[in-house]
Structures are given as C-alpha cells and as structure tokens.
Design a protein around this motif. Structure first.
Motif, PDB file in Angstrom:
ATOM      1  N   ILE A   1       0.666   4.213  -2.707  1.00 15.12           N
ATOM      2  CA  ILE A   1       0.191   5.477  -2.426  1.00 15.12           C
ATOM      3  C   ILE A   1       1.227   6.420  -3.194  1.00 15.12           C
ATOM      4  O   ILE A   1       0.938   7.344  -3.919  1.00 15.12           O
ATOM      5  N   GLN A   2       2.530   5.834  -3.084  1.00 13.81           N
ATOM      6  CA  GLN A   2       3.679   6.798  -3.912  1.00 13.81           C
ATOM      7  C   GLN A   2       3.466   6.809  -5.508  1.00 13.81           C
ATOM      8  O   GLN A   2       3.340   7.903  -5.955  1.00 13.81           O
TER       9      GLN A   2
ATOM     10  N   ALA B   1      -6.076   3.298  -1.010  1.00 12.01           N
ATOM     11  CA  ALA B   1      -4.874   2.873  -0.426  1.00 12.01           C
ATOM     12  C   ALA B   1      -4.650   3.377   0.961  1.00 12.01           C
ATOM     13  O   ALA B   1      -4.289   2.915   1.697  1.00 12.01           O
ATOM     14  N   TYR B   2      -4.959   4.686   1.264  1.00 13.65           N
ATOM     15  CA  TYR B   2      -5.035   5.432   2.416  1.00 13.65           C
ATOM     16  C   TYR B   2      -5.871   4.813   3.438  1.00 13.65           C
ATOM     17  O   TYR B   2      -5.593   4.696   4.499  1.00 13.65           O
TER      18      TYR B   2
ATOM     19  N   GLU C   1       0.039   8.963  -6.052  1.00 18.67           N
ATOM     20  CA  GLU C   1       0.543  10.666  -5.756  1.00 18.67           C
ATOM     21  C   GLU C   1       1.405  11.279  -6.809  1.00 18.67           C
ATOM     22  O   GLU C   1       1.268  12.626  -7.167  1.00 18.67           O
TER      23      GLU C   1
ATOM     24  N   ALA D   1      -6.129   6.128  -4.728  1.00 19.88           N
ATOM     25  CA  ALA D   1      -5.203   6.862  -3.709  1.00 19.88           C
ATOM     26  C   ALA D   1      -5.949   6.637  -2.390  1.00 19.88           C
ATOM     27  O   ALA D   1      -5.387   6.410  -1.317  1.00 19.88           O
TER      28      ALA D   1
ATOM     29  N   LYS E   1      -6.383  11.620   5.121  1.00 23.69           N
ATOM     30  CA  LYS E   1      -6.093  12.037   3.489  1.00 23.69           C
ATOM     31  C   LYS E   1      -6.740  11.132   2.604  1.00 23.69           C
ATOM     32  O   LYS E   1      -7.214  11.747   1.455  1.00 23.69           O
ATOM     33  N   ALA E   2      -7.593  10.078   3.136  1.00 24.88           N
ATOM     34  CA  ALA E   2      -8.372   9.402   2.107  1.00 24.88           C
ATOM     35  C   ALA E   2      -9.716  10.369   1.879  1.00 24.88           C
ATOM     36  O   ALA E   2      -9.993  10.621   0.686  1.00 24.88           O
TER      37      ALA E   2
ATOM     38  N   TYR F   1       0.775  -1.140   0.166  1.00 22.88           N
ATOM     39  CA  TYR F   1      -0.108   0.182   0.056  1.00 22.88           C
ATOM     40  C   TYR F   1       0.813   1.435   0.125  1.00 22.88           C
ATOM     41  O   TYR F   1       0.434   2.248  -0.831  1.00 22.88           O
ATOM     42  N   GLU F   2       1.983   1.383   0.645  1.00 28.93           N
ATOM     43  CA  GLU F   2       2.726   2.487   0.693  1.00 28.93           C
ATOM     44  C   GLU F   2       3.386   2.851  -0.720  1.00 28.93           C
ATOM     45  O   GLU F   2       3.434   3.843  -1.312  1.00 28.93           O
TER      46      GLU F   2
ATOM     47  N   GLN G   1      -4.233   1.818   4.985  1.00 28.96           N
ATOM     48  CA  GLN G   1      -3.334   2.251   5.722  1.00 28.96           C
ATOM     49  C   GLN G   1      -3.724   2.899   6.888  1.00 28.96           C
ATOM     50  O   GLN G   1      -3.134   3.440   7.943  1.00 28.96           O
TER      51      GLN G   1
END
Length: 458
Positions: A253-254, A280-281, A257, A277, A289-290, A249-250, A284
C-alpha cells in the motif's frame, strides 16, 4: 620619502604593461576569428561557385558537407551527403565509406531512422570493423527489436571500446529483451558504474534481479527509484507488486500510494496503481479506501478488469460491518460472530454451546443445546463463508455431521445461494437453508438482539 616617486613610477609602468598585453591578446584573438571567418567564407564561395557551374560537383559537395558536418548543421550536412551517397562509386574523389557514415550520422541526428539504418548498413558492408558504425547500427537494430542482431553488432563494438557506456547499456538491454537476465545484469551494472545517472538502466537492473529471484536487491533499487519523477511510478508499481506477492500488504500500500502522488503519470500506469492499491486495501479489510480507488477507475474506464463487480460486492460490505466480518475477518472474529448469532437465534430460549469446529476457514459448525418454553433439542448450525452457489455435497456432509453428533435439527447459513439439488436434498430432512437475503437481515440485527439479551445490572 624618497621611495614614493620610485614606487609610483613602478606601479604606473605595470599598469601600462597589463593594458598592452590585454590589447595585444584581443588583437590576436580577433585575427584568428577573422581568419576562421575568412576561411569559412572562402570555402562557401569556392564551393558555391563550383556548384553553380555543376550542381553535382563532387569537390563542391564534399567541401560543403564537411563544413556543415563540423558545424553540426545536420539538415544541411544531410542534404549534401545524400547527394554524395547517390554519386558514390562514380567519382574517385568520393570516399564511399566516409560519405555513407556521415550521411547516416546526419540522418540519425535528424530522426530519420530508416535512412540512418540504410547508411550505416552500407558503411558496414564497406568496413565492418568501425566502432561508430557497429555501435550505431546495433542501436538501430535494438530499436527495430532485432535483439539477436543488435547483440552481435554491439559485442563487436564493445571489443573496440570496452568502456563505452552507451554500448554496454544497449547490449545489456538487448540481452534483457531476450531473457538472458544474468548476462544482461553484468553489462548494465558496468554501464551504470560509468553513467550512474541512467535511471532507466537502474530500473532494468532491478527487473533482472527480480527475474533471477533476487527480490531483496530488486526491492532496494525500486525503493531508491520511487521518488524519481520519470521512473518513480513504474518503480512503485513493481515494488508494490513484489510486496503483494509476499503478502506484505502494508508495504505494498505504501508503494502504490507513493506512486499515486507523482505528477504526469502515464494513464495505464495510473489506473493499474489504483487497481492494485484497491486490491491491497481489500486484503487489509480497509474497504472504504479500496472503494475510493475502484470508483476512480470506474469513472475513467468502467470496463476495466472486474472493477464493477468489486464495487457491487464491497459497497454492501462497507455498509454492513458484520457482513465484512462474516466474509473477510480472521477465523477467531468470524467464530465470535457466529456464536453471537447462535445465542440470539431463538427468542426466549436458553442456549448452551457445547462444541465449535472450523473447517479450513471455509465454514464453522456450532453445536448447541436449545431449551425454549415449547421444546428442547440439540441443534447444529453451519455457517458457510463461500459466496456463490452452495452445492449438494456440502449439505450432505452437514447432514452426516448431524447424525454423528445426534443433533435433532440443522440450520445451514450462507452468504451465497443453495443449488436446486441442495434444496431438494433437504426437503425431507430437518435442515433449514438460510441464504444471503435472510442472513444479511440476521447480521443487521444481531448486535441489537445480543444487547437486549444481556442481563440487566442491578
């Protein structure tokens, strides 16, 4: 001293020679240009003279058509070859194959794809082994999504010119469209070797790797394409999706973004990047952010997928940290919160937890000995993480568990609601059902109650 006059004379003569050579060169060049201009003028004069006497004069049209074709004046070439195509077969001076080929080429340069298709098809009926005809007709068949026919024509063109990058490219893309990924990879790789600046083919090659389960190679190419201003957003979306599927997931997200930092993103790609995105947030547990991405989507397209539902669900979670833990946290954090609820559930009571069991992260059962000023008993708590309606079967299972451990009372808590059948089942039994509203109130106050329950340090 006697050498100085000689050297001066030599230098003077050298300069004179250079000037004369330059002058003569320019004179000759001007002569050639003049001859070309005179030749062009003569062609125009002679052709226009013939056409003024007969607008359908083949020789005049051929002369003008050839001139404009060589000069790449495609609109004028097209007009002349259109007339010649209509006259083909009626005049022995007209080469029917050549005029159809040139008519089709001019039409294609002008974006008249239907006319180009007609011209190349006629030319191929006259001469089927011409590379230019087979390549261009194959390319047009690809544009028309006639991929099988495109492959036949492009294969023939490839036998005539094996190193022609556009042929290899179009052939590879055609094979990709009919899901022959391994064959497509072979031709696309060759095309990229010849024309490495072709980013679209590089992207398609990565798709091929993905389709044949070579995800590492696909990720490497998509990663290389992420900064590209044209293919970058798509590459980021694809790469992020692969990482999501692998629970990375990290990394996902990268990817998303990076994609969102591009300019001039296609609207459908932009909204999907934001949606994924956000997803994925959420994985996490970065709900804030989501929600930012989800609200952006809602502002653009309120009906997009389940965005409204997600916003409604996670806005509440974002405002209640304990509710987040109850629903989304790892099992250890969830159980720690449940212990805190048990220890503070009864006021002025001594509580001793004797057993904890967890069922596949779906619920936790905590057995406790409760001693209050008025009564003492063994109480079983069940904390259910499932949202929505909780049916009778789960409540029946809970009651069976109560009897096994000889608990005198059961308390069943859920973020969702209990069905009518579940409620009827508990009417004659010592089981309390606590639904979302009451549980949310408990979660909102449990930290404060837990702090008050701590012993005062002396």
């Amino acid at each position: 001293m006697s050498m100085i006059p000689i050297l001066a004379a030599v230098i003077f003569l050298t300069v004179i020679v250079i000037i004369m050579i330059t002058f003569l060169g320019r004179s000759k060049g001007g002569g050639r240009g003049g001859k070309r201009a005179k030749g062009r003028d003569a062609i125009l004069k002679n052709a226009n003279k013939r056409l003024s006497q007969n607008p359908r004069d083949p020789e005049g049209l051929l002369a003008l058509g050839d001139l404009y074709y060589q000069e790449e004046a495609w609109d004028k070439a097209y007009t002349n070859y259109l007339a010649l195509v209509e006259m083909a077969g009626s005049s022995p001076t007209i080469n029917e194959f050549e005029v159809n080929l040139r008519y089709a080429t001019a039409a294609m340069k002008l974006g008249f794809t239907n006319e180009a298709y007609k011209g190349f098809s006629t030319a191929r009926s006259l001469k089927s082994d011409n590379f230019e005809v087979n390549y261009n007709l194959g390319n047009l068949e690809f544009q028309r999504k006639n991929y099988e026919r495109a492959i036949q024509l492009l294969q023939q063109a490839r036998t005539q010119d094996p190193e022609h990058a556009p042929t290899l490219r179009c052939l590879g893309h055609s094979l990709f469209k009919i899901k022959k990924y391994k064959e497509a990879m072979s031709f696309i790789r060759k095309a990229i070797d010849i024309a490495p600046e072709d980013k679209e083919s590089l992207y398609t090659l990565a798709e091929c790797y993905f389709e044949v389960n070579q995800t590492e190679q696909a990720l490497r190419i998509f990663g290389h394409l992420r900064p590209d201003p044209v293919m970058g957003p798509n590459a980021c979306l694809f790469s992020g999706t692969i990482n999501m599927n692998q629970h990375q997931y990290e990394k996902a997200i990268q990817d998303f973004e990076i994609g969102l930092r591009h300019q001039n993103i296609k609207p459908d790609i932009l909204i999907e990047l934001k949606y994924r995105a956000a997803t994925a947030y959420l994985k996490q547990q970065e709900i804030g952010k989501a929600l930012g991405h989800l609200k952006d989507i809602q502002a653009e397209n309120p009906a997009y997928r389940d965005v409204s539902v997600l916003i409604g669900k996670y806005q509440e979670l974002n405002a209640n940290q304990n509710l987040q833990i109850f629903l989304m946290a790892p099992s250890a954090d969830f159980v720690a919160l449940c212990r805190k609820i048990v220890m503070t559930y009864y006021t002025r009571a001594k509580i001793k937890i004797t057993n904890i069991s967890v069922n596949k992260n779906e619920w936790a059962d905590i057995l406790a000995e409760v001693d209050t000023p008025k009564w003492s008993d063994v109480v079983m708590f069940r904390f259910i993480r499932t949202q929505g309606s909780i049916g009778e079967l789960i409540v029946r299972d809970f009651h069976s568990h109560l009897k096994e451990v000889k608990a005198g009372k059961g308390i069943c808590m859920a973020v969702g609601t209990f069905s009518d059948e579940a409620k009827r089942y508990t009417e004659a039994r010592l089981i309390d059902l606590i639904e979302k509203e009451k549980l949310s109130a408990i979660l909102n106050t449990v930290d404060a109650r837990s702090a008050r329950a701590l012993p005062t340090k002396k």
